[in-house]
Design a protein around this motif. Structure first.
Motif, PDB file in Angstrom:
ATOM      1  N   LEU A   1      23.961  77.174  -1.312  1.00 55.37           N
ATOM      2  CA  LEU A   1      25.380  77.345  -1.004  1.00 55.37           C
ATOM      3  C   LEU A   1      26.253  77.071  -2.222  1.00 55.37           C
ATOM      4  O   LEU A   1      27.266  77.741  -2.436  1.00 55.37           O
ATOM      5  CB  LEU A   1      25.775  76.420   0.152  1.00 55.37           C
ATOM      6  N   GLY A   2      25.872  76.093  -3.044  1.00 56.64           N
ATOM      7  CA  GLY A   2      26.650  75.795  -4.237  1.00 56.64           C
ATOM      8  C   GLY A   2      26.631  76.936  -5.238  1.00 56.64           C
ATOM      9  O   GLY A   2      27.675  77.318  -5.789  1.00 56.64           O
ATOM     10  N   VAL A   3      25.447  77.503  -5.461  1.00 53.76           N
ATOM     11  CA  VAL A   3      25.344  78.639  -6.385  1.00 53.76           C
ATOM     12  C   VAL A   3      26.088  79.843  -5.819  1.00 53.76           C
ATOM     13  O   VAL A   3      26.757  80.578  -6.558  1.00 53.76           O
ATOM     14  CB  VAL A   3      23.859  78.980  -6.634  1.00 53.76           C
ATOM     15  N   LEU A   4      26.012  80.061  -4.507  1.00 51.87           N
ATOM     16  CA  LEU A   4      26.719  81.178  -3.880  1.00 51.87           C
ATOM     17  C   LEU A   4      28.232  81.024  -4.036  1.00 51.87           C
ATOM     18  O   LEU A   4      28.935  82.000  -4.369  1.00 51.87           O
ATOM     19  CB  LEU A   4      26.350  81.249  -2.391  1.00 51.87           C
ATOM     20  N   LEU A   5      28.741  79.821  -3.833  1.00 51.13           N
ATOM     21  CA  LEU A   5      30.182  79.576  -3.984  1.00 51.13           C
ATOM     22  C   LEU A   5      30.643  79.880  -5.401  1.00 51.13           C
ATOM     23  O   LEU A   5      31.642  80.587  -5.611  1.00 51.13           O
ATOM     24  CB  LEU A   5      30.492  78.115  -3.632  1.00 51.13           C
ATOM     25  N   LEU A   6      29.927  79.356  -6.383  1.00 51.70           N
ATOM     26  CA  LEU A   6      30.314  79.599  -7.775  1.00 51.70           C
ATOM     27  C   LEU A   6      30.180  81.074  -8.139  1.00 51.70           C
ATOM     28  O   LEU A   6      30.989  81.612  -8.897  1.00 51.70           O
ATOM     29  CB  LEU A   6      29.454  78.740  -8.711  1.00 51.70           C
TER      30      LEU A   6
ATOM     31  N   LEU B   1      27.394  78.459 -14.847  1.00 52.20           N
ATOM     32  CA  LEU B   1      27.908  78.757 -13.510  1.00 52.20           C
ATOM     33  C   LEU B   1      29.362  78.301 -13.366  1.00 52.20           C
ATOM     34  O   LEU B   1      30.216  79.046 -12.866  1.00 52.20           O
ATOM     35  CB  LEU B   1      27.046  78.055 -12.457  1.00 52.20           C
ATOM     36  N   SER B   2      29.650  77.090 -13.806  1.00 48.01           N
ATOM     37  CA  SER B   2      31.010  76.556 -13.622  1.00 48.01           C
ATOM     38  C   SER B   2      32.011  77.286 -14.509  1.00 48.01           C
ATOM     39  O   SER B   2      33.141  77.541 -14.094  1.00 48.01           O
ATOM     40  CB  SER B   2      31.038  75.049 -13.900  1.00 48.01           C
ATOM     41  N   ILE B   3      31.616  77.659 -15.737  1.00 45.39           N
ATOM     42  CA  ILE B   3      32.572  78.321 -16.625  1.00 45.39           C
ATOM     43  C   ILE B   3      32.861  79.732 -16.142  1.00 45.39           C
ATOM     44  O   ILE B   3      34.003  80.207 -16.209  1.00 45.39           O
ATOM     45  CB  ILE B   3      32.063  78.331 -18.090  1.00 45.39           C
ATOM     46  N   LEU B   4      31.857  80.430 -15.620  1.00 44.15           N
ATOM     47  CA  LEU B   4      32.096  81.771 -15.075  1.00 44.15           C
ATOM     48  C   LEU B   4      33.006  81.700 -13.852  1.00 44.15           C
ATOM     49  O   LEU B   4      33.892  82.544 -13.668  1.00 44.15           O
ATOM     50  CB  LEU B   4      30.771  82.441 -14.722  1.00 44.15           C
ATOM     51  N   ALA B   5      32.800  80.684 -13.014  1.00 49.32           N
ATOM     52  CA  ALA B   5      33.667  80.508 -11.851  1.00 49.32           C
ATOM     53  C   ALA B   5      35.095  80.186 -12.286  1.00 49.32           C
ATOM     54  O   ALA B   5      36.068  80.678 -11.694  1.00 49.32           O
ATOM     55  CB  ALA B   5      33.120  79.400 -10.954  1.00 49.32           C
TER      56      ALA B   5
END
Length: 723
Positions: free
Chosen positions: A380-385, A560-564
């Motif tokens: 779920l965390g990867v999907l959200l990001l 992941l966080s920077i792309l989000a």
């Protein structure tokens, strides 16, 4: 390293008056250097290696009157009047004559002698060319420009300004963001520590660090061009990192004291343990910021080095001045002065529970939840990001134009009036600088050839001097439109055909072409920058944790966080989803923002990675229980990382309440990046991955044993001191 830091902490605690005197002396010297040097930040940008910079250099050598800063004046008749009416026209011409007498003004042109009047006679374009670069135009000169146009305003003519420099273009930034950020940080620290003394200590030391940094940057500005935004970024990072680094050391110290440890032993042990994490976290941030130097754009390099200096000062203060301040506080560091009220007593109980029984705290319950549901949490965390990152695929880079400013801004008013009277392309004309031109017929031939190109609205020769001819090309599209970029590339690509048999050599320059060149250079530098910075940080984290898997996980989580964060920035500032909430105008993503975000968010994400993982490793080293270590490590780190991330977030968000669109974009992007990385990646996905991997995540090749162990978590130190 932990033993060395332990000694620094003990010496600073014992010699606290000397340490305090040294730092106050450093501040006084920095203030004195800044005052004596008379240094000021400026925005004299150079972009080495680009065609637009070569055009600027050629103008500086041969036609210097066109190489300095420029103010564009837009005269618009109010009501039903027209600027071609006698009263308004006379007033405008009087204003132009006044402008010619202003110091540093080389040329002033009125709308009536250049064909720069709209067909309906209501809008006209004038210009002021300065003899110096934009950053060197005196504030008094800009004030004189405003006074010079008063006759036009008195005759019922509205005057709006734009260009590379104009009245109000470089207004002093408001201190409101810093004040708001400090107040919010104080509230968070009060909740975290339950003590006013403990809450105020990281803020006082961080403010002293910011003072030293800004004064040093100001002194440096006397000999090096320092962009105005450099000080803003340095304040953002110096304040947030200074508070966070102090928070990490102070949190460990208070926990020790609450358990009954002697304050001097506690301060030394806290610097030796949490201080190791501070050193590696700060070095990662510094490496990322210094990596901006590989881009090849001087103002970005200076910006990165200024911010890196702020982080370095914050680290040194956390390791020396903070333990000295702890010496002054003594046992009072765990007390709330005066008789505590109900709220104060509750805060103290919460802080005491976090120190003496962390397994009863929310961090432990959150860690246990993640370990129990590690697979769905990871999914779920990867999907959200991933969903948040989708808008990043539509990112368009550009530098701010008048269209990105609020409607109350004079630059935005000028942009709209020019668009109304002359078409959107008049906001971003191109300058064609032709060398080896000795005859007017050569210029005429170049003008004819340029006029046949698609998306060209007008071509006008400006001047010819010293074998150089300057031609203005007005595109049919706006400064940041893709069609304008295509036109610049077409002129450069068809250079030989345009030059024909004239013998001239043309260069495409001007602000619009310069902005296009900057965006292109930054885009091409991104892969190299990412490889260099991430590679060096990967090696540093590998050395710190003595495993390949932990830094690999850190890098993947950062991506992941920077792309989000990129996706959120595009949605809000490019698509305009937060237009009314944040009082912004949808515009292209500032071209240098992605590379600055990569540097800073990567560095800050490594901060939280080090603080979370070091506590997990500390427990795993002691017990050998991989998943239980995740829960216990989270119980020790979740509270302090949450406080640190919220402080960072609040300081960055505070900068969104400025009037500068670029600073707003930087503040929002940093804030959302820190929020996602700290709470979604470091406090959720990282423990989930570590729980799935178990003890395998700490495996490493046998030859690693030959490398020195930095003992980042201070296990040998704590064992030696019975902690």
């Amino acid at each position: 390293m932990s033993t060395f830091l332990f000694r620094i902490g003990r010496w600073s605690f014992a010699h606290r008056r000397i340490v305090l005197a040294i730092w106050l002396l450093v501040a006084v010297v920095a203030i004195g250097a800044a005052t004596a040097s008379g240094g000021k930040t400026n925005d004299n940008f150079t972009i080495p290696g680009t065609e637009s910079q070569r055009a600027t250099n050629l103008l500086s050598e041969r036609v210097p009157e066109l190489s300095g800063g420029q103010t564009q004046l837009v005269f618009a008749a109010e009501g039903d009047g027209r600027i071609v009416d006698t009263r308004q026209r006379d007033a405008i011409e009087t204003s132009i004559q006044n402008l010619k007498a202003v110091p540093q003004v080389a040329v002033a042109t009125d709308p009536f002698h250049g064909g720069a009047v709209s067909p309906d006679g209501t809008i006209g374009l004038g210009s002021v060319q300065y003899s110096v670069q934009p950053g060197s135009v005196d504030a008094s000169t800009l004030e004189d420009v405003k006074k010079a146009v008063e006759p036009a305003q008195a005759a019922g003519v509205h005057v709006a300004y734009s260009g590379s420099v104009f009245p109000g273009w470089n207004a002093a930034p408001s201190e409101t963001p810093e004040i708001v950020g400090v107040i919010v940080a104080l509230i968070i620290l009060l909740i975290t520590f339950g003590s006013l003394i403990a809450a105020g200590m990281p803020i006082i030391t961080a403010i002293l660090g910011i003072l030293i940094t800004i004064m040093s940057v100001t002194a440096l500005a006397a000999v090096v061009d320092v962009a105005t935004a450099s000080t803003t970024v340095a304040i953002m990072l110096g304040l947030s990192c200074g508070i966070d680094y102090g928070l990490f050391v102070l949190y460990r110290h208070r926990n020790h004291v609450l358990r009954g440890m002697d304050p001097q032993d506690s301060a030394a042990l806290s610097v030796g343990t949490a201080g190791g994490a501070v050193v590696f976290a700060a070095l990662t941030v510094i490496i990322a910021l210094c990596g901006l130097s590989v881009v090849g754009i001087p103002f970005l390099a200076v910006m990165g080095l200024s911010a890196a200096g702020a982080v370095l000062v914050a680290m040194l203060i956390a390791l020396t001045l903070l333990p000295a301040m702890l010496g002054f506080a003594g046992p009072h560091i765990v007390r709330f002065p005066g008789r505590p009220r109900r709220l104060h007593a509750r805060l103290e109980r919460t802080a005491h529970t976090a120190a003496t029984a962390p397994e009863e705290h929310r961090g432990a319950r959150w860690g246990a939840f993640i370990v129990r549901h590690r697979v769905p949490v990871l999914f779920l965390g990867v999907l959200l990001l991933g969903l948040l990152a989708l808008p990043a695929t539509h990112m368009r880079l550009g530098l701010p134009s008048g269209s990105s400013q609020p409607t109350s801004n004079t630059q935005r008013q000028a942009y709209d009036l020019i668009t109304e009277g002359f078409g959107v392309g008049a906001n971003g004309p191109l300058l064609i600088v032709a060398d080896h031109v000795t005859d007017k017929s050569q210029t005429d031939q170049l003008v004819a050839a340029l006029g046949t190109l698609p998306d060209v609205a007008a071509v006008q020769p400006l001047t010819m001097a010293n074998d150089v001819s300057v031609i203005q090309v007005t595109p049919g599209s706006g400064p940041n439109d893709e069609a304008t970029t295509s036109l610049v590339h077409r002129i450069r690509g068809d250079r030989a055909a345009i030059e024909g048999d004239t013998g001239a050599a043309i260069l495409v320059g001007g602000n619009t072409a310069s902005n296009i060149d900057v965006s292109a250079k930054l885009s091409s530098a991104l892969p190299v920058f990412l490889i260099v910075v991430v590679g060096l940080a990967f090696l540093l984290l590998t050395f710190a944790f003595r495993t390949f898997l932990v830094p690999l996980k850190s890098v993947l989580g950062f991506l992941l966080s920077i792309l989000a964060a990129f996706g959120a920035q595009v949605a809000v500032f490019q698509w305009g989803w937060g237009q009314h909430l944040f009082n912004i105008e949808p515009a292209e993503t500032v071209s240098f923002l992605p590379i600055i975000m990569l540097a800073i968010i990567f560095g800050l994400s490594s901060d939280y990675e080090v603080f979370v993982v070091s506590r997990i490793k500390e427990d795993y080293t002691r017990t050998g229980e991989a998943r239980a270590a995740v829960v216990r490590g989270m119980s020790h780190s979740a509270r302090v990382v949450t406080a640190a991330a919220l402080i960072m977030f609040s300081i960055f968000v505070a900068f969104m309440f400025t009037s500068d669109a670029t600073i707003k974009a930087i503040g929002f992007s940093f804030a959302i990046g820190v929020l996602l990385d700290a709470f979604v990646v470091r406090l959720t996905l990282v423990p989930a991955v570590m729980a799935i991997a178990g003890g395998r995540i700490w495996s490493h090749p046998r030859w690693f044993r030959r490398l020195p162990d930095p003992d980042i978590e201070g296990k040998r130190l704590e064992h030696a001191h019975g902690s």
